[in-house]
Design a protein around this motif. Sequence first.
Motif, PDB file in Angstrom:
ATOM      1  N   TYR A   1       3.480   0.367   2.949  1.00  0.00           N
ATOM      2  CA  TYR A   1       3.152  -0.650   3.942  1.00  0.00           C
ATOM      3  C   TYR A   1       3.035  -2.024   3.278  1.00  0.00           C
ATOM      4  O   TYR A   1       2.581  -2.146   2.145  1.00  0.00           O
ATOM      5  CB  TYR A   1       1.810  -0.343   4.629  1.00  0.00           C
ATOM      6  CG  TYR A   1       1.688   1.039   5.189  1.00  0.00           C
ATOM      7  CD1 TYR A   1       1.009   2.024   4.485  1.00  0.00           C
ATOM      8  CD2 TYR A   1       2.243   1.354   6.416  1.00  0.00           C
ATOM      9  CE1 TYR A   1       0.884   3.305   4.992  1.00  0.00           C
ATOM     10  CE2 TYR A   1       2.123   2.634   6.928  1.00  0.00           C
ATOM     11  CZ  TYR A   1       1.442   3.615   6.215  1.00  0.00           C
ATOM     12  OH  TYR A   1       1.322   4.875   6.717  1.00  0.00           O
TER      13      TYR A   1
ATOM     14  N   LEU B   1       0.833  -1.197   0.000  1.00  0.00           N
ATOM     15  CA  LEU B   1       0.000   0.000   0.000  1.00  0.00           C
ATOM     16  C   LEU B   1       0.874   1.256   0.000  1.00  0.00           C
ATOM     17  O   LEU B   1       1.908   1.306   0.678  1.00  0.00           O
ATOM     18  CB  LEU B   1      -0.906   0.029   1.233  1.00  0.00           C
ATOM     19  CG  LEU B   1      -1.830  -1.175   1.459  1.00  0.00           C
ATOM     20  CD1 LEU B   1      -2.553  -1.031   2.794  1.00  0.00           C
ATOM     21  CD2 LEU B   1      -2.827  -1.313   0.324  1.00  0.00           C
TER      22      LEU B   1
ATOM     23  N   CYS C   1       0.921  -5.344   3.670  1.00  0.00           N
ATOM     24  CA  CYS C   1      -0.332  -5.817   4.263  1.00  0.00           C
ATOM     25  C   CYS C   1      -0.444  -7.326   4.049  1.00  0.00           C
ATOM     26  O   CYS C   1      -0.372  -7.802   2.907  1.00  0.00           O
ATOM     27  CB  CYS C   1      -1.518  -5.095   3.632  1.00  0.00           C
ATOM     28  SG  CYS C   1      -3.123  -5.750   4.121  1.00  0.00           S
TER      29      CYS C   1
ATOM     30  N   GLU D   1      -8.145   4.322  10.826  1.00  0.00           N
ATOM     31  CA  GLU D   1      -7.594   5.661  10.623  1.00  0.00           C
ATOM     32  C   GLU D   1      -7.229   6.343  11.939  1.00  0.00           C
ATOM     33  O   GLU D   1      -6.285   7.145  11.988  1.00  0.00           O
ATOM     34  CB  GLU D   1      -8.596   6.519   9.851  1.00  0.00           C
ATOM     35  CG  GLU D   1      -8.752   6.084   8.402  1.00  0.00           C
ATOM     36  CD  GLU D   1      -9.701   6.948   7.614  1.00  0.00           C
ATOM     37  OE1 GLU D   1      -9.576   6.984   6.372  1.00  0.00           O
ATOM     38  OE2 GLU D   1     -10.567   7.595   8.239  1.00  0.00           O
TER      39      GLU D   1
ATOM     40  N   SER E   1      -0.857   6.776   1.087  1.00  0.00           N
ATOM     41  CA  SER E   1      -2.246   7.220   1.010  1.00  0.00           C
ATOM     42  C   SER E   1      -3.239   6.091   1.227  1.00  0.00           C
ATOM     43  O   SER E   1      -4.439   6.330   1.363  1.00  0.00           O
ATOM     44  CB  SER E   1      -2.504   7.846  -0.362  1.00  0.00           C
ATOM     45  OG  SER E   1      -2.334   6.860  -1.386  1.00  0.00           O
ATOM     46  N   GLY E   2      -2.752   4.852   1.264  1.00  0.00           N
ATOM     47  CA  GLY E   2      -3.620   3.703   1.402  1.00  0.00           C
ATOM     48  C   GLY E   2      -3.992   3.057   0.087  1.00  0.00           C
ATOM     49  O   GLY E   2      -4.742   2.071   0.057  1.00  0.00           O
ATOM     50  N   GLU E   3      -3.485   3.554  -1.023  1.00  0.00           N
ATOM     51  CA  GLU E   3      -3.817   3.014  -2.346  1.00  0.00           C
ATOM     52  C   GLU E   3      -2.987   1.762  -2.627  1.00  0.00           C
ATOM     53  O   GLU E   3      -1.802   1.690  -2.301  1.00  0.00           O
ATOM     54  CB  GLU E   3      -3.554   4.067  -3.410  1.00  0.00           C
ATOM     55  CG  GLU E   3      -3.947   3.632  -4.821  1.00  0.00           C
ATOM     56  CD  GLU E   3      -3.743   4.745  -5.829  1.00  0.00           C
ATOM     57  OE1 GLU E   3      -3.959   5.913  -5.444  1.00  0.00           O
ATOM     58  OE2 GLU E   3      -3.360   4.445  -6.966  1.00  0.00           O
TER      59      GLU E   3
ATOM     60  N   PHE F   1      -3.286   3.022  11.723  1.00  0.00           N
ATOM     61  CA  PHE F   1      -2.314   3.643  10.824  1.00  0.00           C
ATOM     62  C   PHE F   1      -1.430   4.686  11.502  1.00  0.00           C
ATOM     63  O   PHE F   1      -0.249   4.815  11.150  1.00  0.00           O
ATOM     64  CB  PHE F   1      -3.025   4.225   9.606  1.00  0.00           C
ATOM     65  CG  PHE F   1      -3.269   3.200   8.536  1.00  0.00           C
ATOM     66  CD1 PHE F   1      -4.469   2.507   8.477  1.00  0.00           C
ATOM     67  CD2 PHE F   1      -2.283   2.889   7.619  1.00  0.00           C
ATOM     68  CE1 PHE F   1      -4.683   1.537   7.507  1.00  0.00           C
ATOM     69  CE2 PHE F   1      -2.489   1.925   6.646  1.00  0.00           C
ATOM     70  CZ  PHE F   1      -3.694   1.240   6.593  1.00  0.00           C
TER      71      PHE F   1
ATOM     72  N   THR G   1      -8.270   2.107  -2.612  1.00  0.00           N
ATOM     73  CA  THR G   1      -7.614   2.072  -1.310  1.00  0.00           C
ATOM     74  C   THR G   1      -8.134   0.895  -0.499  1.00  0.00           C
ATOM     75  O   THR G   1      -9.139   0.268  -0.853  1.00  0.00           O
ATOM     76  CB  THR G   1      -7.869   3.369  -0.515  1.00  0.00           C
ATOM     77  OG1 THR G   1      -9.221   3.384  -0.068  1.00  0.00           O
ATOM     78  CG2 THR G   1      -7.599   4.595  -1.379  1.00  0.00           C
ATOM     79  N   TRP G   2      -7.451   0.655   0.595  1.00  0.00           N
ATOM     80  CA  TRP G   2      -7.840  -0.440   1.492  1.00  0.00           C
ATOM     81  C   TRP G   2      -9.240  -0.249   2.051  1.00  0.00           C
ATOM     82  O   TRP G   2      -9.876  -1.193   2.515  1.00  0.00           O
ATOM     83  CB  TRP G   2      -6.843  -0.553   2.647  1.00  0.00           C
ATOM     84  CG  TRP G   2      -6.694   0.721   3.441  1.00  0.00           C
ATOM     85  CD1 TRP G   2      -5.794   1.714   3.236  1.00  0.00           C
ATOM     86  CD2 TRP G   2      -7.498   1.135   4.556  1.00  0.00           C
ATOM     87  NE1 TRP G   2      -5.963   2.735   4.134  1.00  0.00           N
ATOM     88  CE2 TRP G   2      -7.016   2.395   4.966  1.00  0.00           C
ATOM     89  CE3 TRP G   2      -8.576   0.571   5.233  1.00  0.00           C
ATOM     90  CZ2 TRP G   2      -7.574   3.104   6.025  1.00  0.00           C
ATOM     91  CZ3 TRP G   2      -9.140   1.261   6.290  1.00  0.00           C
ATOM     92  CH2 TRP G   2      -8.643   2.522   6.681  1.00  0.00           C
ATOM     93  N   ARG G   3      -9.762   0.975   2.016  1.00  0.00           N
ATOM     94  CA  ARG G   3     -11.075   1.270   2.591  1.00  0.00           C
ATOM     95  C   ARG G   3     -12.203   0.507   1.898  1.00  0.00           C
ATOM     96  O   ARG G   3     -13.278   0.327   2.483  1.00  0.00           O
ATOM     97  CB  ARG G   3     -11.335   2.774   2.535  1.00  0.00           C
ATOM     98  CG  ARG G   3     -10.326   3.594   3.363  1.00  0.00           C
ATOM     99  CD  ARG G   3     -10.482   5.082   3.125  1.00  0.00           C
ATOM    100  NE  ARG G   3      -9.503   5.862   3.870  1.00  0.00           N
ATOM    101  CZ  ARG G   3      -8.256   6.076   3.453  1.00  0.00           C
ATOM    102  NH1 ARG G   3      -7.860   5.573   2.285  1.00  0.00           N
ATOM    103  NH2 ARG G   3      -7.421   6.781   4.191  1.00  0.00           N
TER     104      ARG G   3
END
Length: 764
Positions: free
Chosen positions: A527, A443, A529, A486, A446-448, A490, A472-474
Motif C-alpha cells: 500500500y 506498507l 500511505c 481493520e 501485513s501493515g509493516e 483495509f 506497523t501502522w498501528r
Amino acid sequence: MSSRGHVLCVGSEGWQPSRDALADAVGDAEIRTATTAAEALELVSAWPADCVVAASRLPAGDGGGLALLERVRAVEPDLPFVLHPAEGSERLASEAIGAGVTDYVAGTDGTERLGEAVMAAIDGSDGESARIADLVRTIQQRLVRARTTEEIDRGVCEAIVDTEPYAFAWIGEYDAADGRVVPRASAGFESGYLEAIEIRPDDSSLGQGPTGRAVRTRTLEAVQDIPSEPTYEPWRADAMERTYRSSAAVPLVREETLYGVLNVYADRTDAFDESENALLCDLGKTVAHAFHRVRIQDRYEAQYRELFEEAPVMVALTEDTADGPVIDDCNRRFAAKLGWSREALRGRPLADVYSEASVARLLDHDGYERALAGEFATAERTLLTRGNERLETLLQATPRRNTHGDVVGTHALYVDMTEQKRAREVIDQAEAMEASMDGMAILEPSGEYVYANQAHADIYGYDDPAVFLGNTWRMNYDDAEVDRFESEVFPAVAGGDEWRGEATGVRADGSPFPQELSLSPLADGRYICVVRDATERRRYERRLERQRDNLEILNQVVRHDIRNDLQVVLGYVESLRTFVGEDRTAHVERAVESARDAVEITETAGDVAEVMLTADAETKPVGLGCVLDEQVSEVRSTYEDTVLTTDGTIPDVDVRADNMLGSVFRNLLTNAVEHNDGAIRKVTVAAAADADTATVRVADNGPGIPDDRKDAIFEEGEKGLDSGGTGLGLYLAETLVDRYGGDIRVGDNDPNGAVFTVELPVVD
C-alpha cells in the motif's frame, strides 16, 4: 464676536469642552453644560438651545454622543449638533457623518476650530454639512460594492456630480514618465475640457493650479475664484466657457502612496470653505483606502493566476451546469497535454476529453457529485487527447466556490501517469518523496513499514523515519482507530479500491491530532500511505465557520432601521416620565432600561463584527495592567451598587493581544455583575504572571454555572441563566482570547458563584 445664540455643552465629569475657552471662540453667546443625557434633554426641552456640543463618551448607560444625537433629534429634528470627541479617529468620523451630525471636530483640532463649527451651525450651515454627509455616505456605499479601480473612479465621480453645487468631477493619475497628470475617469458637464487642458505637477505655470499643487504637496488645494485667480490662467478660458467658478483637488493618499487626485468643480465661487474641505479630505482618505484594498485584491488574484498558470500539474476549472460539468478554464499544461488550445476547451463538456470508462465514473458513479460535495478521493482517470490517444492520470477534485461562497463547480488537478502506470513507480522516486510536504510511506500487506519519508516522521513527532521500519501502522493510532481501520478501511483497500478520508493519529508524545489520509493498493499487494496534518485546516475551518455564523447574527441584530427605531422608542419612552403617575413610574423605567439594553446589544455586536472581519489581524504587545485597570474602573462606575475589588497588584507585563483586549475583560466583568443574584453583588479581580503566562481571574458571588453548561456558555447565542442579552459577550471574549493564543475557562467559586480564568501569553 457678538452675542449669537445659546450653546449646550454635554460631557462627562472627566471631559467637557472648556467653557471659558469655548466662550472666547463664540463671543458672548450663552453657554450651559450638562453631564448626562437626561440633563441635556431636559435643557433642550426647557431652554432655547441653538446648538449642542457633545463629547463622544458620556456616563455609562447614556450610550455616548451619537446615542444622544438620536434622542435630541427625536424631540428637536433641526437642532444643530456638533460631535466633539477628545481624540478623533477616521472610524468615529465616518460613524458620526453617517449618523447625520451637523459637524465633527476632534479635541486635537483646537478650540478655535470648534468655535467656528458652532457658529457656522448657529448661522444655519447645517444644511451644507448634511449635503456633504449625504455625499460621503453615497460614496462609501459605492466603494463597498466596488471590485475594480474603474468602478471606484466611476462611482466617486458620478456621486459627486449628483450633489449640488458640483458641476464636474474627474480623477487623474500622475504619469511620472510623461510628467503629466492624466485623466482616467470623469462625470458631469465636461464638453471636451479634459482634452483641452494640460497639467504638470512641476514649477512651470502648468503646475501652479490646484491639481499640480495637490500632487506635489499631498494636501487638498482649492481655488475659490477661478475668474480672478492668477495661477489659474492656463485653464481659465476653458473653465469659464463651461461655467466652472471654483475648484478643489483632493490627493488620494494612503501610507505615502498616491493613488490619484480627485478634482471637483463648482458653478459658483467660494464653494470650498474650511468645513467642506475638511470633509473632502476625509473623503480622499476613504477613497484611497478603497484603491489600496482593490490593489491588494488584484495582487492576490495575480498570484493565484500565476500559480494556476505555472502549476506543474494539469489544472481544469469546471462549471456545474444542467447538462453536466463543462470546462470553464484550464492552465497551459492541461491544454498542451490534450493537444487543444485553451480557447477551444473553454465551454466544452468535460466528458468530451474523458474515455468511456472515465465518463461513467464521472457521471453514472456520482464522481462529479462527490467532488462538488467535497467527498472525492484521489482516483485514476483516462483522458483522451485531440489525436484520440489515451492519457492516464491521477485526479484530485475539490469544490469550487464563487465570491458568495456557493459551490459552482470544481478544481480538478490531473497528474500525468501515462509513463508510471502504478503509484509504486512514482513512490520509488525517492527525491520527490523526500521533498514532499506530505508524509509518504509504503506498507507491506501485513501493515509493516518498508519505507517512510522525513515528512512522515515529522508529522508524527519523530526525528528519524527509521523508527517506523519494522513496526506497523498501528503504532500511530489508538485502539478505537485501529479497530476502525481493520474492520472498514483495509478490507476495502484489499479489494482494490483506494481509500481517502480523515482519521485521528497519535504523535510520539501521545497527543492526538486530526489528519487527512489516503491508502492506495499496489499490484504486489503493498500500500501507498499519504498522510497530512489537518490541525491548521481544522482550526481555519472553525474560524471561517464562526465568522459566517457571527455575520449572520449581526445581519439579524444590527440593522440600521432597528437601531434608529430603538433610539426613537427610547426618546419617546423617556419623555413619558413627566406624564405618568407614581404608580406607573416603574413601568416606564423598565421600558427605558430594556430599550437601552437593546441599543447596547448593537455595541457588542459591533465588536463581534470587528473581530470577525479582522480575523487575520496581527497581534502586538499590550500592557495588561492599563487595560485591566481601565475596564475595572469603567464597570465600577457603571454599577455603583456592586462591590468590585481588586485582589492584590495587577502585574505590569505585556501580553500578546490587540486593541480589542479591553472587550474581553469588559464582557467578563459585566457578565459577573448582571448575572449576579446576591443580596450584595460582589466581584473580585485577581491577576498574576510568570515568565510565559499572565493569568486573570474574575470571581463573583452569583448563582454559578452548572457543569453541563460550562462549555456551552462560550458559544454564540448562548445566554446565561435568566439572561435578557444576546449571548454574544462571552462568545466574543472566547473568540478574542483564542486569537491571542490564550485560554479561557469557567469554574466554581467558593462558597458560591463562578470564576472565569483567562490565560494570555506574556511578551518578553
